[in-house]
Scaffold this motif. Structure first.
Motif, PDB file in Angstrom:
ATOM      1  N   CYS A   1       0.821  -1.213   0.000  1.00 38.40           N
ATOM      2  CA  CYS A   1       0.000   0.000   0.000  1.00 38.40           C
ATOM      3  C   CYS A   1       0.857   1.266   0.000  1.00 38.40           C
ATOM      4  CB  CYS A   1      -0.949   0.005   1.208  1.00 38.40           C
ATOM      5  SG  CYS A   1      -0.144   0.208   2.823  1.00 38.40           S
ATOM      6  N   THR A   2       2.152   1.126  -0.307  1.00 37.63           N
ATOM      7  CA  THR A   2       3.071   2.250  -0.172  1.00 37.63           C
ATOM      8  C   THR A   2       2.956   3.229  -1.348  1.00 37.63           C
ATOM      9  OG1 THR A   2       4.858   1.072  -1.301  1.00 37.63           O
ATOM     10  CG2 THR A   2       4.723   0.814   1.084  1.00 37.63           C
ATOM     11  N   ASN A   3       3.307   4.473  -1.081  1.00 32.25           N
ATOM     12  CA  ASN A   3       3.435   5.503  -2.102  1.00 32.25           C
ATOM     13  C   ASN A   3       4.778   6.191  -1.936  1.00 32.25           C
ATOM     14  OD1 ASN A   3       0.951   5.436  -3.603  1.00 32.25           O
ATOM     15  ND2 ASN A   3      -0.080   6.313  -1.829  1.00 32.25           N
TER      16      ASN A   3
ATOM     17  N   ASN B   1      -3.645   2.263  -1.882  1.00 31.48           N
ATOM     18  CA  ASN B   1      -2.711   3.394  -1.927  1.00 31.48           C
ATOM     19  C   ASN B   1      -3.353   4.686  -2.400  1.00 31.48           C
ATOM     20  OD1 ASN B   1      -2.862   2.424  -4.715  1.00 31.48           O
ATOM     21  ND2 ASN B   1      -1.172   3.845  -5.121  1.00 31.48           N
TER      22      ASN B   1
ATOM     23  N   GLU C   1       0.140   4.166  -8.672  1.00 33.56           N
ATOM     24  CA  GLU C   1       1.066   5.011  -7.920  1.00 33.56           C
ATOM     25  C   GLU C   1       1.108   6.424  -8.499  1.00 33.56           C
ATOM     26  OE1 GLU C   1       4.652   2.704  -7.991  1.00 33.56           O
ATOM     27  OE2 GLU C   1       3.705   1.039  -6.929  1.00 33.56           O
TER      28      GLU C   1
END
Length: 213
Positions: A89-91, A123, A181
């Motif tokens: 779930c990273t940005n 994200n 993203e």
């Protein structure tokens, strides 16, 4: 479902808490053991080390800052994510100009954990949205797009999306995660400027025409 969470920040809190309330079994593991134990106690999960959390369940949520991803994924024995679903779930968004520091974060995750089934999801909204789930907008539940290559892993993530009262939206293979993203970077910049991103896209019928039988 058994879910290990790597990280003890806001996204770990929001998603982990919702999954515990939905009846899933969650273990929180972070770089700060005291912080992880505190979060686990608040949301009703168990706590452990990063290694213990990565080995805990069928799904591993990667919820650490983008700059910590390499350290977290490579700081243990090789193959520890083999066959597991890693939910990214990273940005990697640069503050201020809201561009991407890394053009394809999810693909980097897949390279760092080559035996895992990586799925990108969660994200496109901040932790406050997930804390308040289930969310409806104009009478419709929030759609959550996800990208992944493995169908079984995709279905596990779809189950976790539904656990928040949201609608899973299959957005293609993992290579398309870079589009999610980029969308996050664009949306964050627009939100900061006060724009309503929901007004940017026309309904399907308007975009492609109404299909008549």
């Amino acid at each position: 479902m058994r879910i290990g969470i790597l990280g003890s920040g806001l996204m770990a809190d929001a998603l982990g808490g919702q999954w515990v309330r939905a009846g899933h079994e969650v273990m929180v593991g972070g770089r700060d053991r005291l912080k992880s134990a505190d979060l686990a106690g608040r949301i009703g999960a168990s706590s452990g080390s990063l290694l213990e959390a990565s080995a805990f369940g069928e799904v591993t949520l990667l919820a650490v800052p983008a700059e910590a991803v390499s350290e977290v994924l490579t700081g243990g024995p090789p193959g520890r994510f083999a066959g597991r679903t890693v939910l990214d779930c990273t940005n990697a968004v640069i503050p201020g100009d809201f561009t991407l520091a890394v053009p394809a974060m999810a693909e980097q995750v897949a390279q760092l954990a080559p035996d895992a089934h990586v799925v990108k999801a969660f994200n496109l909204a901040p932790d406050t949205v997930w804390q308040d789930a289930p969310c409806t907008f104009e009478g419709e539940p929030l759609g959550v797009p996800f990208c992944g290559d493995d169908e079984a892993a995709n279905e596990q993530v779809a189950v976790l999306i539904r656990a928040l009262g949201c609608t899973p939206v299959k957005a293609g293979a993992l290579v398309r995660a870079r589009l999610l993203e980029a969308t996050a970077a664009l949306a964050i910049g627009l939100w900061v400027d006060g724009a309503d991103t929901r007004s940017l896209f026309p309904p399907k019928a308007a975009a492609f025409g109404t299909v008549h039988p």
